[in-house]
Design a protein around this motif. Structure first.
Motif, PDB file in Angstrom:
ATOM      1  N   ILE A 157     -75.463 -54.340 -46.343  1.00 58.77           N
ATOM      2  CA  ILE A 157     -75.095 -55.465 -47.218  1.00 58.77           C
ATOM      3  C   ILE A 157     -75.390 -56.791 -46.522  1.00 58.77           C
ATOM      4  O   ILE A 157     -75.993 -57.699 -47.117  1.00 58.77           O
ATOM      5  N   PHE A 158     -74.995 -56.896 -45.253  1.00 60.86           N
ATOM      6  CA  PHE A 158     -75.200 -58.161 -44.539  1.00 60.86           C
ATOM      7  C   PHE A 158     -76.679 -58.448 -44.284  1.00 60.86           C
ATOM      8  O   PHE A 158     -77.072 -59.613 -44.219  1.00 60.86           O
ATOM      9  N   TYR A 159     -77.473 -57.402 -44.160  1.00 66.81           N
ATOM     10  CA  TYR A 159     -78.908 -57.667 -44.025  1.00 66.81           C
ATOM     11  C   TYR A 159     -79.462 -58.263 -45.325  1.00 66.81           C
ATOM     12  O   TYR A 159     -80.301 -59.172 -45.292  1.00 66.81           O
ATOM     13  N   GLN A 160     -78.986 -57.792 -46.465  1.00 72.14           N
ATOM     14  CA  GLN A 160     -79.427 -58.365 -47.739  1.00 72.14           C
ATOM     15  C   GLN A 160     -78.976 -59.829 -47.857  1.00 72.14           C
ATOM     16  O   GLN A 160     -79.674 -60.655 -48.438  1.00 72.14           O
ATOM     17  N   PHE A 161     -77.815 -60.146 -47.295  1.00 68.29           N
ATOM     18  CA  PHE A 161     -77.277 -61.507 -47.357  1.00 68.29           C
ATOM     19  C   PHE A 161     -78.003 -62.461 -46.398  1.00 68.29           C
ATOM     20  O   PHE A 161     -78.326 -63.586 -46.763  1.00 68.29           O
ATOM     21  N   PHE A 162     -78.216 -62.005 -45.160  1.00 73.72           N
ATOM     22  CA  PHE A 162     -78.638 -62.920 -44.091  1.00 73.72           C
ATOM     23  C   PHE A 162     -79.931 -62.520 -43.378  1.00 73.72           C
ATOM     24  O   PHE A 162     -80.371 -63.230 -42.470  1.00 73.72           O
ATOM     25  N   GLU A 163     -80.504 -61.368 -43.753  1.00 72.02           N
ATOM     26  CA  GLU A 163     -81.674 -60.827 -43.058  1.00 72.02           C
ATOM     27  C   GLU A 163     -81.420 -60.750 -41.544  1.00 72.02           C
ATOM     28  O   GLU A 163     -82.225 -61.157 -40.718  1.00 72.02           O
ATOM     29  N   ARG A 164     -80.265 -60.185 -41.227  1.00 69.10           N
ATOM     30  CA  ARG A 164     -79.840 -60.061 -39.839  1.00 69.10           C
ATOM     31  C   ARG A 164     -79.043 -58.771 -39.701  1.00 69.10           C
ATOM     32  O   ARG A 164     -78.131 -58.514 -40.491  1.00 69.10           O
ATOM     33  N   TYR A 165     -79.403 -57.938 -38.727  1.00 63.95           N
ATOM     34  CA  TYR A 165     -78.651 -56.709 -38.476  1.00 63.95           C
ATOM     35  C   TYR A 165     -77.503 -57.033 -37.539  1.00 63.95           C
ATOM     36  O   TYR A 165     -77.698 -57.326 -36.356  1.00 63.95           O
ATOM     37  N   ILE A 166     -76.289 -56.971 -38.076  1.00 62.72           N
ATOM     38  CA  ILE A 166     -75.107 -57.351 -37.314  1.00 62.72           C
ATOM     39  C   ILE A 166     -73.963 -56.405 -37.684  1.00 62.72           C
ATOM     40  O   ILE A 166     -73.796 -56.037 -38.851  1.00 62.72           O
ATOM     41  N   VAL A 167     -73.186 -55.998 -36.679  1.00 60.81           N
ATOM     42  CA  VAL A 167     -72.077 -55.078 -36.908  1.00 60.81           C
ATOM     43  C   VAL A 167     -70.863 -55.570 -36.132  1.00 60.81           C
ATOM     44  O   VAL A 167     -70.981 -56.075 -35.012  1.00 60.81           O
ATOM     45  N   ASP A 168     -69.705 -55.452 -36.739  1.00 64.63           N
ATOM     46  CA  ASP A 168     -68.480 -55.897 -36.069  1.00 64.63           C
ATOM     47  C   ASP A 168     -67.947 -54.816 -35.129  1.00 64.63           C
ATOM     48  O   ASP A 168     -68.299 -53.638 -35.236  1.00 64.63           O
ATOM     49  N   TYR A 169     -67.103 -55.239 -34.194  1.00 58.95           N
ATOM     50  CA  TYR A 169     -66.519 -54.312 -33.227  1.00 58.95           C
ATOM     51  C   TYR A 169     -65.808 -53.143 -33.904  1.00 58.95           C
ATOM     52  O   TYR A 169     -65.823 -52.019 -33.405  1.00 58.95           O
ATOM     53  N   SER A 170     -65.167 -53.416 -35.022  1.00 56.72           N
ATOM     54  CA  SER A 170     -64.366 -52.392 -35.685  1.00 56.72           C
ATOM     55  C   SER A 170     -65.236 -51.263 -36.223  1.00 56.72           C
ATOM     56  O   SER A 170     -64.979 -50.083 -35.960  1.00 56.72           O
ATOM     57  N   ILE A 171     -66.272 -51.608 -36.987  1.00 59.71           N
ATOM     58  CA  ILE A 171     -67.182 -50.592 -37.516  1.00 59.71           C
ATOM     59  C   ILE A 171     -67.925 -49.900 -36.377  1.00 59.71           C
ATOM     60  O   ILE A 171     -68.086 -48.668 -36.367  1.00 59.71           O
ATOM     61  N   ALA A 172     -68.369 -50.687 -35.380  1.00 59.73           N
ATOM     62  CA  ALA A 172     -69.096 -50.104 -34.243  1.00 59.73           C
ATOM     63  C   ALA A 172     -68.233 -49.098 -33.492  1.00 59.73           C
ATOM     64  O   ALA A 172     -68.709 -48.041 -33.059  1.00 59.73           O
ATOM     65  N   SER A 173     -66.928 -49.410 -33.363  1.00 61.29           N
ATOM     66  CA  SER A 173     -66.038 -48.541 -32.587  1.00 61.29           C
ATOM     67  C   SER A 173     -65.739 -47.228 -33.290  1.00 61.29           C
ATOM     68  O   SER A 173     -65.118 -46.339 -32.707  1.00 61.29           O
ATOM     69  N   ALA A 174     -66.182 -47.089 -34.531  1.00 63.83           N
ATOM     70  CA  ALA A 174     -65.978 -45.843 -35.276  1.00 63.83           C
ATOM     71  C   ALA A 174     -67.252 -45.011 -35.381  1.00 63.83           C
ATOM     72  O   ALA A 174     -67.278 -44.016 -36.102  1.00 63.83           O
TER      73      ALA A 174
END
Length: 506
Positions: A157-174
């Motif tokens: 979803i965020f790539y569609q918004f910003f054309e940037r691959y980004i993940v938060d600590y919470s999702i990454a930690s799972a």
């Protein structure tokens, strides 16, 4: 000023817009299908993206587009393979996908699996991207070799918004790939999988604020391009925040289709037996607990298979089908006259982490009737959650002070009282049911320095119900609970034999 919380869930996306006093101004949700076949459980990421756009636009239209920020919650453990041209190679493979169970078993039976859990805080299970990627590398090597990025649904979803691959600590930690002690993806695990660090997203804190959303997307959402977007966290950890269960001794229990029990601690805590997860809320707040597969899905099965005639009558009378179930269950005393139900209809995550376990009734006699089977099923779901609660108690900073419950089950007075009695704890049900969306907004306020901390959530949620344990019922449940635990433990080998047989004949 209005604030939007968006929760990208497994079966639907929901957006809730709040005023500055925490009052709900508008909500909207869009459902989408779970594509299942055998062990597969996938979703179309583009349908989910359209659902996110539709939900946000619907609520912004109702407040004249006066939006201070948008903050996100998302389901965990999803995996999407993307090629070098940013086109997806797969659907979104959800936590419920079970294709990698053989690789999970392989890791769980080795010391390596225990070491991975101790570094990542993610129990070894087919739900996690770790084992899913192992499956792709070995079973779909062509797709694996064509993959430029391994991402989850929020990253998509965020790539569609910003054309940037980004993940938060919470999702990454799972993911099972993230070292929670070093706060970065684990090089040893990546080497094991044959992956490069650049194949994963940039990792950032859950309070990260992004601006500059693509103009065409901003137009679809009904916001300006400089509207702050808070990356947010996962749905489970934000649910704790959204029910005001983030202080020492406070425990959140959720029963929807599945269920979970969680508490917040100040640093990573890991269970020696690998029964509990440890996921980030922020850089210095962690949520420990356990998810269960079998929550409301058990109740739906009981309704459809054991009470079809009663439910049909209820429909004609305009009564809620689940209310009718609860009235039937009320005819039976606590512990269902010795009938025990193990609720593992869809395998189980915490505390067993075994996709092969199966449901069962134990102790049936000629004196047991349909109402016993219904009540025993309700109790079985809570017995299983209580077994996670026991493990959680060992790791908590302080003794439990109160349980805060959310989810569809919390609408039933009978089930709420059962929980208070089985857990032998005071139970509070907040008035606010949209805990993940609310948690996302509270986190967003903190991220944008609109609030100094999270304490104001207490005033926002209110209390809808309170229950105290009834000593007579507590004594009965304390007698039968050891039987529930011992029987489940003794059937480990038999569960695998039954599951293998079922796979062969199906």
């Amino acid at each position: 000023m209005h604030m939007i919380g968006v929760d990208i869930g497994t079966t639907s996306t929901k957006a809730v817009i709040y005023a500055v006093d925490g009052s709900v101004q508008a909500t909207h949700y869009v459902e989408y299908p779970l594509l299942t076949e055998g062990d597969r459980a996938e979703q179309n990421p583009d349908e989910i993206f359209e659902a996110v756009v539709s939900c946000i636009r619907n609520v912004t239209d109702r407040v004249s587009h006066d939006v201070a920020f948008i903050s996100f919650s998302s389901a965990m453990h999803s995996l999407i393979l993307m090629d070098e041209h940013h086109a997806r190679l797969t659907n979104s493979i959800t936590w419920a996908d079970n294709r990698s169970q053989a690789y999970a078993k392989q890791l769980n039976s080795s010391e390596e699996g225990h070491d991975i859990y101790q570094r990542t805080g993610t129990p070894i299970h087919p739900m996690s991207p770790l084992t899913k990627i192992m499956w792709f590398r070995n079973e779909e090597s062509d797709l694996f070799n064509r993959t430029a990025k391994f991402i989850g649904i929020k990253e998509y979803i965020f790539y569609q918004f910003f054309e940037r691959y980004i993940v938060d600590y919470s999702i990454a930690s799972a993911t099972g790939l993230f070292n929670i002690h070093e706060m970065q993806f684990d090089e040893m695990i990546l080497n094991k999988l044959g992956m490069e660090r650049q194949q994963l997203s940039e990792v950032t804190d859950t309070t990260t604020v992004l601006k500059g959303i693509k103009p065409e997307i901003a137009d679809k959402l009904g916001i300006s391009t400089d509207t702050p977007v808070v990356i947010g966290a996962s749905d489970g950890v934000l649910s704790n925040l959204g029910v005001d269960a983030y202080k020492p001794g406070e425990v959140a229990v959720t029963i929807g289709t599945s269920g979970a029990i969680r508490t917040v601690v100040d640093q990573p805590r890991l269970d020696r037996e690998g029964r509990l997860f440890c996921y980030a809320l922020t850089r210095d707040k962690w949520v420990i607990g356990g998810p269960v597969n079998n929550g409301g899905v058990v109740l739906r099965w009981i309704r459809d298979e054991f009470a079809a005639s009663e439910i049909e009558t209820a429909k004609r009378l305009g009564l809620d089908s689940y209310d009718v179930l609860m009235r039937i269950a009320e005819l039976v005393p606590p512990a269902s006259d010795g009938l025990i139900f193990h609720p593992y209809l869809t395998g189980e995550r915490a505390p067993l982490w075994n996709a092969d376990v199966r449901g069962s009734y134990i102790g049936l006699t000629l004196s047991h009737k349909k109402e016993h089977m219904i009540r025993a099923a309700l109790e079985g779901v809570l017995y299983n959650l209580y077994s996670v609660f026991i493990a959680l108690n060992v790791l908590m900073d302080e003794p439990v002070t109160e349980l805060k419950a959310t989810g569809g089950f919390s609408r039933s007075a009978l089930w709420r009282q059962m929980m208070a009695d089985i857990f032998d704890e005071n139970l509070i049900v907040p008035e606010s049911y949209e805990s993940s969306c609310l948690g996302a907004v509270v986190l967003g306020q903190y991220a944008l320095d609109l609030q100094p901390d999270f304490t104001h959530v207490t005033e926002w949620i209110g209390t809808a119900h309170e229950h105290s344990p009834q000593s007579k019922n507590v004594a009965i449940y304390r007698e039968i609970l050891p039987l529930y635990f011992d029987i489940a433990q003794s059937l480990t080998e038999q569960y695998t034999r039954i599951a293998n047989f079922q796979r062969r004949v199906n």
